[in-house]
Write an enzyme that holds these catalytic residues in place. Structure first.
Site, PDB file in Angstrom:
ATOM      1  N   HIS A 110      36.877  24.097  41.887  1.00 23.43           N
ATOM      2  CA  HIS A 110      37.367  24.993  40.845  1.00 23.43           C
ATOM      3  C   HIS A 110      36.280  25.173  39.790  1.00 23.43           C
ATOM      4  O   HIS A 110      35.755  24.191  39.260  1.00 23.43           O
ATOM      5  CB  HIS A 110      38.627  24.426  40.172  1.00 23.43           C
ATOM      6  CG  HIS A 110      39.822  24.411  41.062  1.00 23.43           C
ATOM      7  ND1 HIS A 110      40.957  23.673  40.787  1.00 23.43           N
ATOM      8  CD2 HIS A 110      40.075  25.054  42.232  1.00 23.43           C
ATOM      9  CE1 HIS A 110      41.856  23.867  41.745  1.00 23.43           C
ATOM     10  NE2 HIS A 110      41.332  24.696  42.639  1.00 23.43           N
ATOM     11  N   HIS A 160      38.746  18.762  44.047  1.00 26.58           N
ATOM     12  CA  HIS A 160      39.976  18.119  44.508  1.00 26.58           C
ATOM     13  C   HIS A 160      39.795  17.767  45.976  1.00 26.58           C
ATOM     14  O   HIS A 160      39.207  18.537  46.739  1.00 26.58           O
ATOM     15  CB  HIS A 160      41.178  19.052  44.335  1.00 26.58           C
ATOM     16  CG  HIS A 160      41.452  19.422  42.904  1.00 26.58           C
ATOM     17  ND1 HIS A 160      42.275  18.685  42.091  1.00 26.58           N
ATOM     18  CD2 HIS A 160      40.990  20.456  42.142  1.00 26.58           C
ATOM     19  CE1 HIS A 160      42.322  19.238  40.897  1.00 26.58           C
ATOM     20  NE2 HIS A 160      41.539  20.323  40.899  1.00 26.58           N
ATOM     21  N   HIS A 205      35.133  21.316  38.750  1.00 25.61           N
ATOM     22  CA  HIS A 205      35.579  20.025  39.258  1.00 25.61           C
ATOM     23  C   HIS A 205      36.059  20.184  40.693  1.00 25.61           C
ATOM     24  O   HIS A 205      36.187  21.301  41.202  1.00 25.61           O
ATOM     25  CB  HIS A 205      36.687  19.452  38.371  1.00 25.61           C
ATOM     26  CG  HIS A 205      37.880  20.346  38.274  1.00 25.61           C
ATOM     27  ND1 HIS A 205      38.018  21.325  37.294  1.00 25.61           N
ATOM     28  CD2 HIS A 205      38.998  20.444  39.039  1.00 25.61           C
ATOM     29  CE1 HIS A 205      39.161  21.961  37.471  1.00 25.61           C
ATOM     30  NE2 HIS A 205      39.781  21.450  38.528  1.00 25.61           N
ATOM     31  N   GLU A 249      44.061  22.173  47.104  1.00 33.43           N
ATOM     32  CA  GLU A 249      45.299  22.436  46.383  1.00 33.43           C
ATOM     33  C   GLU A 249      45.974  23.698  46.909  1.00 33.43           C
ATOM     34  O   GLU A 249      47.161  23.692  47.221  1.00 33.43           O
ATOM     35  CB  GLU A 249      45.003  22.555  44.886  1.00 33.43           C
ATOM     36  CG  GLU A 249      44.490  21.248  44.301  1.00 33.43           C
ATOM     37  CD  GLU A 249      44.746  21.146  42.813  1.00 33.43           C
ATOM     38  OE1 GLU A 249      45.402  20.167  42.407  1.00 33.43           O
ATOM     39  OE2 GLU A 249      44.275  22.022  42.058  1.00 33.43           O
ATOM     40  N   HIS A 261      40.603  11.404  36.993  1.00 40.94           N
ATOM     41  CA  HIS A 261      41.396  12.308  37.822  1.00 40.94           C
ATOM     42  C   HIS A 261      40.531  13.083  38.811  1.00 40.94           C
ATOM     43  O   HIS A 261      40.993  13.457  39.885  1.00 40.94           O
ATOM     44  CB  HIS A 261      42.160  13.300  36.946  1.00 40.94           C
ATOM     45  CG  HIS A 261      43.031  12.651  35.918  1.00 40.94           C
ATOM     46  ND1 HIS A 261      44.108  11.852  36.235  1.00 40.94           N
ATOM     47  CD2 HIS A 261      42.964  12.669  34.563  1.00 40.94           C
ATOM     48  CE1 HIS A 261      44.692  11.411  35.123  1.00 40.94           C
ATOM     49  NE2 HIS A 261      44.010  11.891  34.098  1.00 40.94           N
ATOM     50  N   THR A 263      46.369  23.262  37.293  1.00 40.64           N
ATOM     51  CA  THR A 263      47.026  22.445  38.320  1.00 40.64           C
ATOM     52  C   THR A 263      47.178  20.991  37.892  1.00 40.64           C
ATOM     53  O   THR A 263      47.624  20.166  38.684  1.00 40.64           O
ATOM     54  CB  THR A 263      46.224  22.512  39.632  1.00 40.64           C
ATOM     55  OG1 THR A 263      44.915  21.975  39.421  1.00 40.64           O
ATOM     56  CG2 THR A 263      46.112  23.954  40.129  1.00 40.64           C
ATOM     57  N   THR A 264      46.798  20.697  36.666  1.00 37.18           N
ATOM     58  CA  THR A 264      46.979  19.357  36.110  1.00 37.18           C
ATOM     59  C   THR A 264      47.630  19.492  34.744  1.00 37.18           C
ATOM     60  O   THR A 264      47.545  20.546  34.100  1.00 37.18           O
ATOM     61  CB  THR A 264      45.624  18.623  35.962  1.00 37.18           C
ATOM     62  OG1 THR A 264      44.766  19.402  35.115  1.00 37.18           O
ATOM     63  CG2 THR A 264      44.967  18.417  37.316  1.00 37.18           C
TER      64      THR A 264
END
Length: 394
Positions: free
Chosen positions: A142, A117, A115, A129, A90, A224-225
């Site tokens: 993040h 995005h 991590h 995001e 992911h 957010t996941t």
């Protein structure tokens, strides 16, 4: 009847026991059969009223003077032990040592992992995001922390309302290479497929952050996941960091969400969740709207047009002033020329003698003068006639 009565409850318990792991182990994606729109069917918290990310409308944020600058703790003290970088299918994740933390919050939060995005279209095509006034950045970092004062580990903390604190950093594209992000991006080719890991040299985590840690947005939200637990105190920094276009391209094109043994390779792209409704939640800011206002494209256009109109108006005024000055200068020069062509008496009227007054002669004097003129004429005629006594005889 007794055996049947016991069998049915056992069957229900068995079904419930198997249903929970099935939901937790469901392989979700950002698009497809278990995409974002279907998350809430498998992970109920994803349909909650306090979900993340959100669109921060700067004019609707509430200034909170009690919000102090966030304080990274131990971010620069990376030591000699290498970090672990891995692809979980992911995103790309780095586990952080437990001596790192985050201050400036009601509790002490210990760092757990960080991590990224990102999108797929390159610069200015989105990938973050969170958005600011509807505008997304190219990527987002993040840094995840858990409440170590109240909970022993992140697994327990993430299910509690005050369990997590996530630091969000918006990333945009610039001209220069970001050396700090190079410590991550330079090793992506070693974890191209899902479930691959690699050890990388430890580095200064604080170098990934912008310099201004005093201006940020704060709100209560969620992961957010999936499983989307609503347990996050979000701190979205106002200042952004920059990476080069080559670094963004590497982030968007090197990793796969599929495993190495999978026949079909799927690029790991567009791994960002759509913004969620605020649902009457307040977004607080640590700074006033005037000092950190983000301008929309319409506002920028209005400012540009206003500046252009102002410049045109200023040019017209300057032109009018110049023409006025030239007019009066020319008028002055013509006046000097006219004055120089007059006599010295006109120039110095005080030195000019006053003219003698002219009066009419009286009639008497005029008649006397005429008589005198006639008498003189007659006398002259008499002198010309010969005297009789002077005539000679024949």
């Amino acid at each position: 009847m007794d055996s049947l009565g016991l069998f049915l409850p056992l069957m229900l318990l068995c079904c419930q026991w198997t249903a929970v792991p099935a939901a937790e182990e469901t392989y979700w994606t950002y698009t497809g059969l278990v995409g974002q729109s279907e998350w809430s069917q498998y992970f109920p918290d994803c349909g909650g009223s306090s979900q993340s990310p959100v669109d921060v409308v700067t004019t609707q944020t509430k200034y909170d003077p009690s919000l102090m600058p966030v304080t990274p703790l131990g971010y620069s003290q990376h030591g000699n032990k290498p970090f672990t970088l891995y692809n979980n299918g992911h995103t790309v994740v780095i586990d952080l040592p437990d001596w790192m933390g985050l201050g400036g919050l009601p509790w002490l939060f210990t760092a757990a992992q960080m991590h990224l995005h990102w999108g797929s279209g390159g610069p200015s095509h989105g990938g973050s995001e969170h958005t600011i006034n509807g505008q997304s950045a190219d990527a987002e970092l993040h840094v995840v922390h858990y409440n170590s004062e109240l909970y022993p580990n992140i697994s327990m903390a993430m299910t509690q309302r005050d369990g997590l604190a996530v630091l969000g950093i918006l990333i945009e594209t610039g001209e220069e290479t970001n050396q700090a992000f190079g410590n991550i991006l330079n090793y992506l080719s070693r974890i191209r497929h899902a479930d691959q890991k690699v050890s990388i040299p430890a580095f200064d985590i604080q170098a990934l952050l912008p310099t201004d840690l005093g201006r940020y947005y704060r709100y209560n939200g969620s992961l957010t996941t999936p499983p989307c637990y609503q347990s996050v105190i979000w701190t979205l920094l106002h200042e952004r960091v920059q990476i080069s276009q080559a670094q963004l391209l590497k982030l968007e094109t090197v990793l796969y969400s599929s495993k190495a043994e999978d026949a079909d390779r799927m690029l790991l792209q567009d791994n960002y969740r759509a913004t969620q409704p605020l649902n009457h939640r307040a977004v607080f800011s640590s700074f006033t709207a005037e000092s950190g206002k983000e301008l929309t494209s319409g506002e920028v256009t209005a400012i540009v047009i206003g500046v252009m109109c102002g410049c045109v108006g200023l040019a017209v005024i300057i032109r009018f002033i110049v023409k006025t000055i030239r007019f009066f200068t020319l008028l002055r020069n013509e006046t000097v020329v006219v004055n120089s062509s007059t006599s010295s008496w006109d120039v110095l009227p005080s030195n000019r003698p006053a003219p003698m007054p002219r009066t009419k002669e009286p009639e008497k004097e005029k008649e006397q003068k005429q008589d005198m003129a006639l008498n003189s004429t007659s006398e002259a005629g008499q002198k010309e006639e010969p005297s009789p006594s002077l005539q000679t005889e024949p």
